[in-house]
Design a protein around this motif. Structure first.
Motif, PDB file in Angstrom:
ATOM      1  N   ARG A 187     -76.774  75.498  56.099  1.00  0.00           N
ATOM      2  CA  ARG A 187     -77.953  76.079  56.730  1.00  0.00           C
ATOM      3  C   ARG A 187     -77.550  77.052  57.832  1.00  0.00           C
ATOM      4  NH1 ARG A 187     -80.351  71.891  59.432  1.00  0.00           N
ATOM      5  NH2 ARG A 187     -81.654  71.190  57.710  1.00  0.00           N
ATOM      6  N   GLU A 188     -76.569  76.643  58.624  1.00  0.00           N
ATOM      7  CA  GLU A 188     -76.086  77.506  59.699  1.00  0.00           C
ATOM      8  C   GLU A 188     -75.538  78.820  59.150  1.00  0.00           C
ATOM      9  OE1 GLU A 188     -72.477  77.462  63.024  1.00  0.00           O
ATOM     10  OE2 GLU A 188     -73.213  75.580  62.189  1.00  0.00           O
ATOM     11  N   MET A 189     -74.781  78.744  58.056  1.00  0.00           N
ATOM     12  CA  MET A 189     -74.202  79.943  57.454  1.00  0.00           C
ATOM     13  C   MET A 189     -75.284  80.869  56.905  1.00  0.00           C
ATOM     14  SD  MET A 189     -71.055  77.991  55.526  1.00  0.00           S
ATOM     15  CE  MET A 189     -70.519  79.409  54.565  1.00  0.00           C
ATOM     16  N   ILE A 190     -76.326  80.270  56.289  1.00  0.00           N
ATOM     17  CA  ILE A 190     -77.407  81.081  55.731  1.00  0.00           C
ATOM     18  C   ILE A 190     -78.163  81.804  56.843  1.00  0.00           C
ATOM     19  CG2 ILE A 190     -79.639  80.978  54.540  1.00  0.00           C
ATOM     20  CD1 ILE A 190     -78.447  78.616  52.895  1.00  0.00           C
ATOM     21  N   LEU A 191     -78.546  81.063  57.883  1.00  0.00           N
ATOM     22  CA  LEU A 191     -79.338  81.655  58.952  1.00  0.00           C
ATOM     23  C   LEU A 191     -78.541  82.637  59.789  1.00  0.00           C
ATOM     24  CD1 LEU A 191     -81.426  78.570  60.132  1.00  0.00           C
ATOM     25  CD2 LEU A 191     -82.112  80.426  58.601  1.00  0.00           C
ATOM     26  N   ALA A 192     -77.197  82.471  59.813  1.00  0.00           N
ATOM     27  CA  ALA A 192     -76.347  83.402  60.553  1.00  0.00           C
ATOM     28  C   ALA A 192     -76.038  84.659  59.757  1.00  0.00           C
ATOM     29  CB  ALA A 192     -75.044  82.714  60.959  1.00  0.00           C
ATOM     30  N   GLY A 193     -76.440  84.672  58.481  1.00  0.00           N
ATOM     31  CA  GLY A 193     -76.180  85.839  57.652  1.00  0.00           C
ATOM     32  C   GLY A 193     -74.835  85.822  56.967  1.00  0.00           C
ATOM     33  N   ALA A 194     -74.077  84.712  57.116  1.00  0.00           N
ATOM     34  CA  ALA A 194     -72.781  84.620  56.432  1.00  0.00           C
ATOM     35  C   ALA A 194     -72.965  84.517  54.931  1.00  0.00           C
ATOM     36  CB  ALA A 194     -72.002  83.411  56.953  1.00  0.00           C
ATOM     37  N   LEU A 195     -74.111  84.003  54.507  1.00  0.00           N
ATOM     38  CA  LEU A 195     -74.478  83.965  53.094  1.00  0.00           C
ATOM     39  C   LEU A 195     -75.727  84.824  52.940  1.00  0.00           C
ATOM     40  CD1 LEU A 195     -73.999  80.149  52.384  1.00  0.00           C
ATOM     41  CD2 LEU A 195     -72.451  82.018  51.796  1.00  0.00           C
ATOM     42  N   ALA A 196     -75.578  85.952  52.315  1.00  0.00           N
ATOM     43  CA  ALA A 196     -76.664  86.930  52.240  1.00  0.00           C
ATOM     44  C   ALA A 196     -77.759  86.477  51.288  1.00  0.00           C
ATOM     45  CB  ALA A 196     -76.107  88.279  51.798  1.00  0.00           C
ATOM     46  N   GLY A 197     -78.947  87.028  51.476  1.00  0.00           N
ATOM     47  CA  GLY A 197     -80.039  86.768  50.563  1.00  0.00           C
ATOM     48  C   GLY A 197     -79.660  87.169  49.148  1.00  0.00           C
ATOM     49  N   GLY A 198     -79.876  86.273  48.197  1.00  0.00           N
ATOM     50  CA  GLY A 198     -79.516  86.523  46.807  1.00  0.00           C
ATOM     51  C   GLY A 198     -78.133  86.047  46.442  1.00  0.00           C
ATOM     52  N   ALA A 199     -77.316  85.660  47.423  1.00  0.00           N
ATOM     53  CA  ALA A 199     -75.957  85.195  47.127  1.00  0.00           C
ATOM     54  C   ALA A 199     -76.010  83.930  46.282  1.00  0.00           C
ATOM     55  CB  ALA A 199     -75.193  84.929  48.422  1.00  0.00           C
ATOM     56  N   ARG A 200     -75.242  83.894  45.205  1.00  0.00           N
ATOM     57  CA  ARG A 200     -75.194  82.717  44.330  1.00  0.00           C
ATOM     58  C   ARG A 200     -74.270  81.675  44.945  1.00  0.00           C
ATOM     59  NH1 ARG A 200     -72.339  80.521  40.064  1.00  0.00           N
ATOM     60  NH2 ARG A 200     -73.627  79.467  38.486  1.00  0.00           N
ATOM     61  N   ILE A 201     -74.724  80.429  44.960  1.00  0.00           N
ATOM     62  CA  ILE A 201     -73.946  79.339  45.535  1.00  0.00           C
ATOM     63  C   ILE A 201     -73.765  78.274  44.473  1.00  0.00           C
ATOM     64  CG2 ILE A 201     -73.841  77.588  47.346  1.00  0.00           C
ATOM     65  CD1 ILE A 201     -75.601  79.320  49.050  1.00  0.00           C
ATOM     66  N   ALA A 202     -72.523  78.025  44.080  1.00  0.00           N
ATOM     67  CA  ALA A 202     -72.207  77.031  43.067  1.00  0.00           C
ATOM     68  C   ALA A 202     -71.560  75.813  43.721  1.00  0.00           C
ATOM     69  CB  ALA A 202     -71.278  77.621  42.010  1.00  0.00           C
ATOM     70  N   GLU A 203     -71.756  74.651  43.116  1.00  0.00           N
ATOM     71  CA  GLU A 203     -71.229  73.406  43.675  1.00  0.00           C
ATOM     72  C   GLU A 203     -69.724  73.462  43.892  1.00  0.00           C
ATOM     73  OE1 GLU A 203     -72.280  69.952  41.484  1.00  0.00           O
ATOM     74  OE2 GLU A 203     -74.434  70.336  41.569  1.00  0.00           O
ATOM     75  N   VAL A 204     -68.995  73.965  42.893  1.00  0.00           N
ATOM     76  CA  VAL A 204     -67.530  73.980  42.989  1.00  0.00           C
ATOM     77  C   VAL A 204     -67.082  74.843  44.162  1.00  0.00           C
ATOM     78  CG1 VAL A 204     -65.393  74.656  41.841  1.00  0.00           C
ATOM     79  CG2 VAL A 204     -67.209  73.543  40.524  1.00  0.00           C
ATOM     80  N   ALA A 205     -67.690  76.016  44.304  1.00  0.00           N
ATOM     81  CA  ALA A 205     -67.297  76.922  45.379  1.00  0.00           C
ATOM     82  C   ALA A 205     -67.582  76.307  46.751  1.00  0.00           C
ATOM     83  CB  ALA A 205     -68.032  78.254  45.233  1.00  0.00           C
ATOM     84  N   VAL A 206     -68.754  75.671  46.881  1.00  0.00           N
ATOM     85  CA  VAL A 206     -69.121  75.061  48.155  1.00  0.00           C
ATOM     86  C   VAL A 206     -68.224  73.868  48.452  1.00  0.00           C
ATOM     87  CG1 VAL A 206     -70.947  73.862  49.430  1.00  0.00           C
ATOM     88  CG2 VAL A 206     -71.497  75.848  48.018  1.00  0.00           C
ATOM     89  N   SER A 207     -67.899  73.089  47.420  1.00  0.00           N
ATOM     90  CA  SER A 207     -67.010  71.944  47.599  1.00  0.00           C
ATOM     91  C   SER A 207     -65.664  72.377  48.148  1.00  0.00           C
ATOM     92  CB  SER A 207     -66.835  71.221  46.253  1.00  0.00           C
ATOM     93  OG  SER A 207     -65.949  70.130  46.381  1.00  0.00           O
ATOM     94  N   GLU A 208     -65.129  73.458  47.602  1.00  0.00           N
ATOM     95  CA  GLU A 208     -63.853  73.990  48.089  1.00  0.00           C
ATOM     96  C   GLU A 208     -64.006  74.572  49.488  1.00  0.00           C
ATOM     97  OE1 GLU A 208     -62.709  76.780  45.147  1.00  0.00           O
ATOM     98  OE2 GLU A 208     -62.156  75.270  43.641  1.00  0.00           O
ATOM     99  N   LEU A 209     -65.114  75.231  49.723  1.00  0.00           N
ATOM    100  CA  LEU A 209     -65.363  75.866  51.014  1.00  0.00           C
ATOM    101  C   LEU A 209     -65.411  74.845  52.150  1.00  0.00           C
ATOM    102  CD1 LEU A 209     -66.280  78.474  52.604  1.00  0.00           C
ATOM    103  CD2 LEU A 209     -68.609  77.746  52.100  1.00  0.00           C
ATOM    104  N   LEU A 210     -66.103  73.727  51.908  1.00  0.00           N
ATOM    105  CA  LEU A 210     -66.311  72.738  52.960  1.00  0.00           C
ATOM    106  C   LEU A 210     -65.318  71.582  52.918  1.00  0.00           C
ATOM    107  CD1 LEU A 210     -70.227  72.533  52.982  1.00  0.00           C
ATOM    108  CD2 LEU A 210     -68.716  74.027  54.305  1.00  0.00           C
ATOM    109  N   GLY A 211     -64.517  71.513  51.857  1.00  0.00           N
ATOM    110  CA  GLY A 211     -63.513  70.462  51.784  1.00  0.00           C
ATOM    111  C   GLY A 211     -64.077  69.085  51.532  1.00  0.00           C
ATOM    112  N   VAL A 212     -65.170  69.007  50.740  1.00  0.00           N
ATOM    113  CA  VAL A 212     -65.753  67.714  50.382  1.00  0.00           C
ATOM    114  C   VAL A 212     -65.951  67.676  48.871  1.00  0.00           C
ATOM    115  CG1 VAL A 212     -66.924  67.423  52.597  1.00  0.00           C
ATOM    116  CG2 VAL A 212     -68.106  68.571  50.728  1.00  0.00           C
ATOM    117  N   SER A 213     -66.228  66.483  48.354  1.00  0.00           N
ATOM    118  CA  SER A 213     -66.436  66.346  46.912  1.00  0.00           C
ATOM    119  C   SER A 213     -67.764  66.969  46.498  1.00  0.00           C
ATOM    120  CB  SER A 213     -66.409  64.870  46.514  1.00  0.00           C
ATOM    121  OG  SER A 213     -67.529  64.189  47.057  1.00  0.00           O
TER     122      SER A 213
END
Length: 253
Positions: free
Chosen positions: A26-52
């Motif tokens: 949520r913080e990344m979205i509201l800060a503009g780090a994830l732009a409107g329309g950006a596709r977010i996949a589970e695998v990419a987010v899992s790697e990004l945040l270091g969680v399963s």
């Protein structure tokens, strides 16, 4: 459509990984780090945040429920964007529900203990507004007190149903009572607008205590107009406002 491509930042160990992943995204979205329309996949987010993927899947579902993400037909999620009308309608809906809550509180009689808590909350805001200008710390306290007052107002109606619907509405992007109040922090008329809002707070409590249901409802409907004004100022004003997530709102031509 772009995908997440930021440097991995591990989520801290302990506690709920799903909640921490939700807050981080949520913080990344509201800060503009994830732009409107950006596709977010589970695998990419899992790697990004270091969680399963399990807590990530839960976090993405919660953010979809909040309205910040939308599910895609072929899987995954995308960051939503909002029309200016969408946001204005969400604010209008909050004003309608708060007006109903205030009217019912007046007609049914608000619990004295809740009225006392609301008065105490307004006294704390009064103390802040006695300052000729608000620094960042004071402004943060104002936001907290303002949100507490609106929460107490919802409680006064004695309706669990209305309180539940109110909670859903204020969780909509940009629809909370303080969703656009940050715009006032950098406005030349900042303190004047806060004083107007505070006067309306006091008037609605007076109306509730005096059992003036129609007046209480009208005051809260009018109170939401300040948020509508701040929305227009954030999107069309001459100054640039550091409003979190404002880049997700599509301006009217």
């Amino acid at each position: 459509m772009s995908t997440v491509g930021l440097t991995p930042e591990p989520v801290e160990a302990g506690g709920s990984h799903a909640v921490k992943a939700q807050l981080r995204l949520r913080e990344m979205i509201l800060a503009g780090a994830l732009a409107g329309g950006a596709r977010i996949a589970e695998v990419a987010v899992s790697e990004l945040l270091g969680v399963s993927r399990t807590p990530v899947r839960s976090a993405l579902m919660r953010l979809e429920q909040e309205g910040l993400l939308e599910s895609l037909p072929n899987g995954g999620y995308a960051v939503r964007t909002f029309s200016e009308r969408d946001v204005a309608d969400a604010i209008e809906l909050r004003g309608t529900l708060e007006g109903l809550s205030a009217r019912l509180a007046a007609e049914r009689g608000a619990p004295p203990v809740v009225l006392r808590e609301a008065r105490a909350c307004l006294r704390r805001i009064d103390e802040l507004l006695r300052q000729p200008a608000l620094d960042d710390a004071a402004f943060s306290r104002y936001v907290a007190f303002n949100e507490e007052f609106h929460r107490l107002l919802s409680e006064m109606s004695g309706s669990a149903l209305i309180a539940k619907q109110m909670e859903r509405v204020i969780n909509l992007p940009f629809a909370s009572p303080s969703g656009f109040v940050v715009v006032q922090a950098n406005s030349p008329a900042a303190r004047d607008m806060l004083l107007i809002a505070q006067d309306q707070h006091g008037q609605v409590l007076d109306a509730i205590e005096n059992r003036e249901g129609s007046r209480a409802e009208a005051l809260m409907r009018e109170h939401s107009r300040i948020a509508q004004r701040n929305l227009r100022e954030a999107l069309h004003g001459v100054q640039n406002h550091p409003l979190p997530g404002v880049q997700l709102i599509r301006r009217r031509a």
